[in-house]
Write an enzyme that holds these catalytic residues in place. Structure first.
Site, PDB file in Angstrom:
ATOM      1  N   ALA A  65       0.862  -1.175   0.000  1.00 23.76           N
ATOM      2  CA  ALA A  65       0.000   0.000   0.000  1.00 23.76           C
ATOM      3  C   ALA A  65       0.902   1.230   0.000  1.00 23.76           C
ATOM      4  CB  ALA A  65      -0.895  -0.018   1.238  1.00 23.76           C
ATOM      5  N   GLY A 110       0.703  -4.986   0.984  1.00 22.13           N
ATOM      6  CA  GLY A 110      -0.518  -5.098   0.187  1.00 22.13           C
ATOM      7  C   GLY A 110      -0.299  -5.841  -1.129  1.00 22.13           C
ATOM      8  N   GLU A 113      -0.590  -9.389  -0.235  1.00 23.51           N
ATOM      9  CA  GLU A 113      -2.013  -9.612   0.072  1.00 23.51           C
ATOM     10  C   GLU A 113      -2.848  -9.669  -1.206  1.00 23.51           C
ATOM     11  OE1 GLU A 113      -1.707  -6.280   2.878  1.00 23.51           O
ATOM     12  OE2 GLU A 113      -2.738  -7.542   4.343  1.00 23.51           O
ATOM     13  N   GLU A 133       4.754  -4.982   7.423  1.00 22.04           N
ATOM     14  CA  GLU A 133       3.966  -3.916   8.071  1.00 22.04           C
ATOM     15  C   GLU A 133       4.380  -3.585   9.497  1.00 22.04           C
ATOM     16  OE1 GLU A 133       2.657  -6.284   6.168  1.00 22.04           O
ATOM     17  OE2 GLU A 133       1.076  -5.461   4.892  1.00 22.04           O
TER      18      GLU A 133
HETATM   19  N1  CO8 Z   1       4.564   3.178  -0.871  1.00 18.50           N
HETATM   20  C1  CO8 Z   1       4.969   4.362  -1.385  1.00 18.50           C
HETATM   21  N2  CO8 Z   1       6.078   4.485  -2.150  1.00 18.50           N
HETATM   22  C2  CO8 Z   1       6.835   3.388  -2.353  1.00 18.50           C
HETATM   23  C3  CO8 Z   1       6.471   2.133  -1.831  1.00 18.50           C
HETATM   24  C4  CO8 Z   1       5.278   2.061  -1.060  1.00 18.50           C
HETATM   25  N3  CO8 Z   1       4.820   0.891  -0.558  1.00 18.50           N
HETATM   26  N4  CO8 Z   1       7.408   1.244  -2.209  1.00 18.50           N
HETATM   27  C5  CO8 Z   1       8.308   1.894  -2.933  1.00 18.50           C
HETATM   28  N5  CO8 Z   1       7.977   3.198  -3.040  1.00 18.50           N
HETATM   29  C6  CO8 Z   1       8.679   4.265  -3.745  1.00 18.50           C
HETATM   30  C7  CO8 Z   1       9.946   4.698  -3.002  1.00 18.50           C
HETATM   31  O1  CO8 Z   1       9.612   5.588  -1.973  1.00 18.50           O
HETATM   32  C8  CO8 Z   1      10.750   5.285  -4.112  1.00 18.50           C
HETATM   33  O2  CO8 Z   1      10.264   6.578  -4.367  1.00 18.50           O
HETATM   34  P1  CO8 Z   1      11.319   7.780  -4.678  1.00 18.50           P
HETATM   35  O3  CO8 Z   1      12.001   7.353  -5.951  1.00 18.50           O
HETATM   36  O4  CO8 Z   1      10.435   8.969  -4.842  1.00 18.50           O
HETATM   37  O5  CO8 Z   1      12.256   7.834  -3.529  1.00 18.50           O
HETATM   38  C9  CO8 Z   1      10.390   4.445  -5.321  1.00 18.50           C
HETATM   39  O6  CO8 Z   1       9.169   3.752  -4.981  1.00 18.50           O
HETATM   40  C10 CO8 Z   1      11.441   3.384  -5.619  1.00 18.50           C
HETATM   41  O7  CO8 Z   1      11.685   2.663  -4.443  1.00 18.50           O
HETATM   42  P2  CO8 Z   1      13.151   2.443  -3.830  1.00 18.50           P
HETATM   43  O8  CO8 Z   1      14.073   3.539  -4.248  1.00 18.50           O
HETATM   44  O9  CO8 Z   1      12.990   2.215  -2.379  1.00 18.50           O
HETATM   45  O10 CO8 Z   1      13.569   1.107  -4.584  1.00 18.50           O
HETATM   46  P3  CO8 Z   1      14.554  -0.019  -4.051  1.00 18.50           P
HETATM   47  O11 CO8 Z   1      14.769  -0.951  -5.191  1.00 18.50           O
HETATM   48  O12 CO8 Z   1      15.734   0.561  -3.373  1.00 18.50           O
HETATM   49  O13 CO8 Z   1      13.707  -0.789  -2.920  1.00 18.50           O
HETATM   50  C11 CO8 Z   1      11.733  -1.846  -2.023  1.00 18.50           C
HETATM   51  C12 CO8 Z   1      12.542  -1.483  -3.280  1.00 18.50           C
HETATM   52  C13 CO8 Z   1      12.509  -2.874  -1.188  1.00 18.50           C
HETATM   53  C14 CO8 Z   1      10.427  -2.445  -2.491  1.00 18.50           C
HETATM   54  C15 CO8 Z   1      11.494  -0.576  -1.159  1.00 18.50           C
HETATM   55  O14 CO8 Z   1      10.957   0.424  -2.008  1.00 18.50           O
HETATM   56  C16 CO8 Z   1      10.534  -0.789  -0.031  1.00 18.50           C
HETATM   57  O15 CO8 Z   1      10.915  -1.298   0.999  1.00 18.50           O
HETATM   58  N6  CO8 Z   1       9.270  -0.349  -0.229  1.00 18.50           N
HETATM   59  C17 CO8 Z   1       8.256  -0.459   0.813  1.00 18.50           C
HETATM   60  C18 CO8 Z   1       7.773  -1.868   0.948  1.00 18.50           C
HETATM   61  C19 CO8 Z   1       6.763  -1.980   2.057  1.00 18.50           C
HETATM   62  O16 CO8 Z   1       7.058  -1.740   3.225  1.00 18.50           O
HETATM   63  N7  CO8 Z   1       5.542  -2.355   1.686  1.00 18.50           N
HETATM   64  C20 CO8 Z   1       4.455  -2.515   2.649  1.00 18.50           C
HETATM   65  C21 CO8 Z   1       3.712  -1.238   2.786  1.00 18.50           C
HETATM   66  S1  CO8 Z   1       2.510  -1.321   4.070  1.00 18.50           S
HETATM   67  C22 CO8 Z   1       1.252  -2.170   3.377  1.00 18.50           C
HETATM   68  O17 CO8 Z   1       1.281  -2.596   2.269  1.00 18.50           O
HETATM   69  C23 CO8 Z   1       0.073  -2.362   4.252  1.00 18.50           C
HETATM   70  C24 CO8 Z   1      -1.117  -2.976   3.535  1.00 18.50           C
HETATM   71  C25 CO8 Z   1      -2.337  -2.844   4.362  1.00 18.50           C
HETATM   72  C26 CO8 Z   1      -2.783  -1.441   4.422  1.00 18.50           C
HETATM   73  C27 CO8 Z   1      -3.865  -1.247   5.386  1.00 18.50           C
HETATM   74  C28 CO8 Z   1      -4.341   0.178   5.378  1.00 18.50           C
HETATM   75  C29 CO8 Z   1      -4.637   0.764   6.676  1.00 18.50           C
END
Ligand code: CO8
Length: 259
Positions: A65, A110, A113, A133
């Site tokens: 998400a 997400g 999921e 999460e």
């Molecule tokens: N949300 C927003 N932006 C994101 C997300 C995300 N989940 N994932 C990646 N991005 C963005 C980064 O911020 C980055 O943006 P920018 O270029 O502007 O800095 C761009 O995508 C590229 O990402 P990275 O530079 O980080 O790329 P890497 O190859 O270095 O890393 C990863 C890739 C490992 C995937 C890393 O981006 C990461 O850890 N992302 C987050 C993953 C995560 O924690 N996902 C879970 C989110 S929580 C969730 O899904 C909860 C679901 C239930 C919700 C319930 C609602 C209440």
């Protein structure tokens, strides 16, 4: 509805939708959820026999998400956002046709999921799955605490969710989170081949099988068996049952009419 975050393509009676949000590795924000919801509602499940869900690009299925959107939410907003995603994913799970997740990279939070709401998951060898999460101060909120344990078992689900550890495709295969792993360049062809195989079978029977497997999971055994019995009987009210059996007995390919 015009879709800005979905790429849709059709190949005969197989439809593919790719989540496409390049700036955030296909993270699910409210717009994507709204588009996905509307896309699912608009599918003609008589004309389309199988849906494939994937991520646009070569790096990510869905990276979760959208964290920037979630960061400012209060309790009520968090409840609403979680429900919104959970409702869309439940729509996928109960869609009258099979849905295959072709996981082509990150399937985190997400994203994992979303894949779990699909009937079948296959992955590219670079795929990574996880529920990170708790590291963000939340729990899986798009039904991950519900579905992960059902797919991989309670012990592994608890370990994955408590540690937030991401796992690679080979481990996902070993624990039964995915059915198969392919080199990235083969993934979509393999998804299409599986979809074609499903689409060649009697559509009503496939639909009934999906309903049975979903509904019976939560029923006591005797009720589950009785449910299957009813649905089995219903198959004999379809012309496709007559066609399928006649084709077998006359050693010819079946020509199913979806009725
Ligand atoms: N949300 C927003 N932006 C994101 C997300 C995300 N989940 N994932 C990646 N991005 C963005 C980064 O911020 C980055 O943006 P920018 O270029 O502007 O800095 C761009 O995508 C590229 O990402 P990275 O530079 O980080 O790329 P890497 O190859 O270095 O890393 C990863 C890739 C490992 C995937 C890393 O981006 C990461 O850890 N992302 C987050 C993953 C995560 O924690 N996902 C879970 C989110 S929580 C969730 O899904 C909860 C679901 C239930 C919700 C319930 C609602 C209440």
């Amino acid at each position: 509805m015009e879709y800005n975050n979905l790429k849709i393509s059709d190949n005969g009676n197989i439809r593919t939708v790719a989540i496409s949000v390049p700036k955030s590795l296909n993270a699910l924000n409210s717009c994507v959820l709204t588009e996905l919801d509307s896309f699912l509602s608009a599918i003609d499940t008589n004309a389309t026999r199988v849906l494939i869900i994937t991520g646009d690009g070569e790096k990510s299925f869905v990276a979760g998400a959208d964290i920037s959107e979630m960061s400012g939410l209060n309790e009520k907003d968090g409840f609403d956002f979680g429900k919104r995603g959970a409702d869309v994913f439940r729509k996928i799970e109960t869609l009258p046709i099979p849905v295959i997740a072709a996981v082509n990279g990150f399937a985190l939070g997400g994203g994992c999921e979303l894949a779990m709401a699909c009937d079948i998951r296959i992955a590219s060898s670079n795929a990574k799955f996880g529920q990170p999460e708790v590291g963000l101060g939340i729990i899986p909120g798009f039904s991950g605490t519900c579905r992960l344990a059902r797919i991989v078992g309670m012990g592994i689900a608890k370990e994955m969710i408590y540690t937030g550890r991401a796992i690679r495709a080979d481990e996902a295969l070993r624990i039964g989170l995915v059915n198969a792993v392919y080199p990235q360049e083969e993934l979509m062809d393999q998804a299409a081949a599986m979809a074609k195989k499903i689409a060649a079978n009697a559509p009503v029977a496939v639909r009934y099988a999906k309903i049975c497997i979903n509904e019976e999971y939560d029923l006591p055994t005797d009720k589950a068996i009785a449910f299957e019995n009813t649905m089995f009987g219903k198959c004999f009210a379809t012309s496709d049952q007559k066609e399928g059996m006649d084709a077998f007995l006359n050693k010819r390919p079946a020509n199913f009419k979806n009725e």
